[in-house]
Motif scaffolding. Structure first.
Motif, PDB file in Angstrom:
ATOM      1  N   ARG A  27       0.906  -1.028  -0.012  1.00  0.00           N
ATOM      2  CA  ARG A  27       0.361  -0.001  -0.223  1.00  0.00           C
ATOM      3  C   ARG A  27       1.016   0.916   0.140  1.00  0.00           C
ATOM      4  NH1 ARG A  27      -4.216  -1.805   3.393  1.00  0.00           N
ATOM      5  NH2 ARG A  27      -4.989  -3.105   1.923  1.00  0.00           N
ATOM      6  N   CYS A  28       2.166   1.138   0.860  1.00  0.00           N
ATOM      7  CA  CYS A  28       2.866   1.888   0.629  1.00  0.00           C
ATOM      8  C   CYS A  28       3.934   2.003  -0.800  1.00  0.00           C
ATOM      9  CB  CYS A  28       3.485   2.029   2.028  1.00  0.00           C
ATOM     10  SG  CYS A  28       2.583   2.378   3.445  1.00  0.00           S
ATOM     11  N   MET A  29       3.943   1.673  -1.498  1.00  0.00           N
ATOM     12  CA  MET A  29       4.501   1.733  -3.374  1.00  0.00           C
ATOM     13  C   MET A  29       5.412   1.113  -2.484  1.00  0.00           C
ATOM     14  SD  MET A  29       1.970   4.431  -5.165  1.00  0.00           S
ATOM     15  CE  MET A  29       2.486   3.636  -6.253  1.00  0.00           C
ATOM     16  N   ASN A  31       7.919   1.914   0.263  1.00  0.00           N
ATOM     17  CA  ASN A  31       8.626   2.781   0.688  1.00  0.00           C
ATOM     18  C   ASN A  31       8.243   2.448   2.406  1.00  0.00           C
ATOM     19  OD1 ASN A  31       9.341   4.975   2.135  1.00  0.00           O
ATOM     20  ND2 ASN A  31       8.069   6.577   0.586  1.00  0.00           N
ATOM     21  N   VAL A  34       7.721   5.487   4.728  1.00  0.00           N
ATOM     22  CA  VAL A  34       6.823   5.825   5.415  1.00  0.00           C
ATOM     23  C   VAL A  34       5.762   5.069   6.040  1.00  0.00           C
ATOM     24  CG1 VAL A  34       4.118   6.793   4.369  1.00  0.00           C
ATOM     25  CG2 VAL A  34       6.329   6.830   2.782  1.00  0.00           C
ATOM     26  N   ARG A  37       6.796   4.645   9.693  1.00  0.00           N
ATOM     27  CA  ARG A  37       5.828   6.195   9.944  1.00  0.00           C
ATOM     28  C   ARG A  37       4.632   5.235  10.850  1.00  0.00           C
ATOM     29  NH1 ARG A  37       8.355  10.328   6.774  1.00  0.00           N
ATOM     30  NH2 ARG A  37       6.556  10.628   5.447  1.00  0.00           N
ATOM     31  N   CYS A  38       3.611   5.393   9.861  1.00  0.00           N
ATOM     32  CA  CYS A  38       2.116   5.082  10.330  1.00  0.00           C
ATOM     33  C   CYS A  38       2.427   4.597  11.072  1.00  0.00           C
ATOM     34  CB  CYS A  38       1.703   4.657   8.218  1.00  0.00           C
ATOM     35  SG  CYS A  38       1.529   5.565   7.420  1.00  0.00           S
ATOM     36  N   ARG A  41       2.356   5.372  14.842  1.00  0.00           N
ATOM     37  CA  ARG A  41       1.893   6.361  14.455  1.00  0.00           C
ATOM     38  C   ARG A  41       1.054   5.432  14.841  1.00  0.00           C
ATOM     39  NH1 ARG A  41       1.342  12.166  12.943  1.00  0.00           N
ATOM     40  NH2 ARG A  41      -0.599  12.929  14.169  1.00  0.00           N
ATOM     41  N   PHE A  42       0.403   4.645  14.202  1.00  0.00           N
ATOM     42  CA  PHE A  42      -0.993   4.095  14.571  1.00  0.00           C
ATOM     43  C   PHE A  42      -0.298   3.425  15.654  1.00  0.00           C
ATOM     44  CE2 PHE A  42      -3.264   0.108  14.934  1.00  0.00           C
ATOM     45  CZ  PHE A  42      -4.571   0.318  13.897  1.00  0.00           C
ATOM     46  N   SER A  75      -8.093   3.858   9.731  1.00  0.00           N
ATOM     47  CA  SER A  75      -6.786   3.816  10.157  1.00  0.00           C
ATOM     48  C   SER A  75      -5.657   2.037  10.164  1.00  0.00           C
ATOM     49  CB  SER A  75      -6.696   4.258  11.410  1.00  0.00           C
ATOM     50  OG  SER A  75      -6.561   5.653  11.642  1.00  0.00           O
ATOM     51  N   THR A  78      -5.938   0.589   6.590  1.00  0.00           N
ATOM     52  CA  THR A  78      -4.506   1.063   5.902  1.00  0.00           C
ATOM     53  C   THR A  78      -3.179   0.867   6.709  1.00  0.00           C
ATOM     54  OG1 THR A  78      -6.184   3.611   5.568  1.00  0.00           O
ATOM     55  CG2 THR A  78      -3.567   3.241   5.393  1.00  0.00           C
ATOM     56  N   VAL A  79      -3.404   0.409   7.710  1.00  0.00           N
ATOM     57  CA  VAL A  79      -2.043  -0.413   7.999  1.00  0.00           C
ATOM     58  C   VAL A  79      -2.066  -1.634   7.921  1.00  0.00           C
ATOM     59  CG1 VAL A  79      -1.161   1.915   9.996  1.00  0.00           C
ATOM     60  CG2 VAL A  79      -2.824  -0.354  10.852  1.00  0.00           C
TER      61      VAL A  79
END
Lengths: 130, 347
Positions: A27-29, A31, A34, A37-38, A41-42, A75, A78-79
């Motif tokens: 999903r972060c292609m 990266n 990123v 970091r996600c 934060r999550f 959220s 997404t993660v």
């Protein structure tokens, strides 16, 4: 930054239903930065929201529970924390009903909390292995 | 190209931004609907990806507000939602969203849906460019007012009516209707090649001058033909060429430039002929007052199977109320536009 994630597509130590790190990376292609970091934060947000959610559920503030659960649902999806997202969805539905089905609301709250704990433990295991 | 991401969830915003930047977009993030609306009003953003549920103004409300304002260009909106089910999708689209994406999104799907948005926006740019070109050509003749705006509406109505006619059902489809709306404003583009001394001459043209004037059909047709040859995939250019070349032909063979008969004249040319004449008749010129609708209608009926195709005349008669409404509407808008000046003059 701790490099918990890897783009190595080998078998994961964690049940992908709890956290699918390859899915997050896709999903972060690819990266890693990123994705890391996600994830950080999550987890921070989850720990804070679980506490907040627990308090709101105790005082019967189903509106606030629904809001937090809705936020967590998105959220978590997404993660790639699929099971947690599903539990958040169930809790959101139960809370949106105003918690009228008390047994259902309590069960959904408990299951969400358990799943959140599983997720936090899983990420902690990743930290240990990194 | 710039994209505005509207998302109150930092994580989803990060993942979206990363994916969009990797695909090649320049991303700005707004954390709520109010901030997003301010960005949209700046005119910098034509593509918006917005979350559905946000504190304050929701994504649905944002869609409605964007759609309710007049803007220089279309804003393409993709609604990001964790709601599933047809009912919710319909609700989002009904509020003015163009597309939707379900959370958690996949980058490939995001890229594909963004491409659709860019394509739609580029089509709008194409349409505006074509119309601007037509207006530029028309600008030398200041008297025609909003002729192009009216004419394309008349063409659209006639084509739409013919699409249910048994003889044209297989020829006139939605694409034909869209294309005639798009290309009919180019009908007089060849007038750019006519000298001012003839085009703007206030009195009656001599036979020789009228001969020069008639050349605008061929000039326009040939110009568009040369472009169409280089872009054979752009079928709208072929229709534009046909309209420019044949909108002064008459079905009895007495028209120009080639004196074509009946079906030898492309259908789009036969439609444009009636639309052009109706608008000329119902508009005021220095050399004549505006005919009222009924006078124009009688004249058109009298020219059935002479100047005009009988089926196109029938289509006009079936939808004459819409012709009248458009004629009145544009006159009303023209009055509105000059009112502030008129009021100032009275002060």
């Amino acid at each position: 930054m701790v490099n918990r994630l890897s783009d190595d597509m080998g078998p994961s130590l964690i049940d992908p239903q709890i956290f699918d790190q390859q899915q997050l990376l896709l999903r972060c292609m690819g990266n890693l930065e990123v994705a890391e970091r996600c994830l950080t934060r999550f987890r921070q947000r989850l720990e804070a929201d679980v506490e907040q959610l627990q308090q709101s559920a105790t005082v019967g503030d189903t509106g606030e529970v629904a809001r937090l659960a809705h936020f967590m649902k998105g959220s978590a999806a997404t993660v790639a924390a699929t099971a947690l997202s599903q539990k958040a969805h169930s809790l959101e539905c139960a809370a949106r009903d105003g918690g009228t089905e008390e047994i259902e609301f309590d069960r959904a709250t408990r299951e969400f909390m358990n799943e959140a704990e599983r997720f936090i433990e899983a990420v902690a295991r990743l930290d240990e292995n990194s | 190209m710039r994209v505005l991401v509207v998302e109150d969830d930092w994580i989803t915003a990060q993942v979206l931004t990363n994916a969009l930047e990797r695909i090649g977009y320049e991303v700005t993030v707004a954390e709520d609907g109010d901030a997003a609306y301010r960005h949209v009003r700046s005119g910098k953003y034509r593509l918006v990806v917005t979350d559905w549920e946000m504190p304050g103004m929701s994504g649905i409300e944002l869609c409605r507000r964007i759609r309710s304002r007049r803007s220089a260009g279309y804003v393409y909106i993709i609604l990001l939602t964790s709601y599933r089910g047809v009912e919710n999708i319909v609700r989002g689209l009904d509020a003015g969203a163009d597309d939707y994406l379900t959370k958690p999104f996949q980058p490939e799907e995001l890229a594909m849906r963004m491409r659709v948005g860019v394509r739609i926006l580029s089509l709008e740019s194409r349409d505006l460019t074509i119309f601007a070109l037509a207006k530029l050509a028309e600008s030398r003749d200041s008297e025609t007012g909003e002729h192009l705006e009216r004419m394309r509406e008349y063409c659209r109505i006639l084509a739409d009516e013919l699409s249910i006619h048994p003889r044209y059902r297989d020829i006139v489809d939605g694409e034909f209707v869209s294309q005639i709306y798009l290309t009919s404003p180019l009908h007089d583009i060849g007038k750019v090649g006519i000298p001012d001394s003839i085009l703007l001459k206030p009195g009656k043209l001599t036979d020789e001058e009228f001969g020069v004037m008639k050349e605008h059909a061929v000039i326009g047709g040939r110009t568009l033909e040369s472009v169409a040859q280089h872009h054979p995939e752009a079928s709208y250019l072929q229709m534009a060429r046909d309209i420019a070349l044949t909108h002064h032909e008459r079905v009895d063979g007495s028209g120009y430039p080639y004196g074509l008969y009946g079906d030898e004249i492309p259908l789009c040319g036969r439609i444009a002929a009636l639309a052009d004449v109706y608008d000329a008749l119902t508009s005021k010129r220095v050399y004549k007052a505006a005919y009222d609708h009924n006078m124009a209608k009688e004249l058109i009926i009298s020219e059935r199977d002479k100047h005009f195709d009988g089926d196109v005349v029938d289509a006009f008669l079936s939808r004459e109320e819409e012709f009248l409404a458009i004629s009145n509407r544009f006159q009303g808008e023209a009055l509105d536009a000059i009112m502030p000046e008129a009021q100032l003059a009275n002060v």
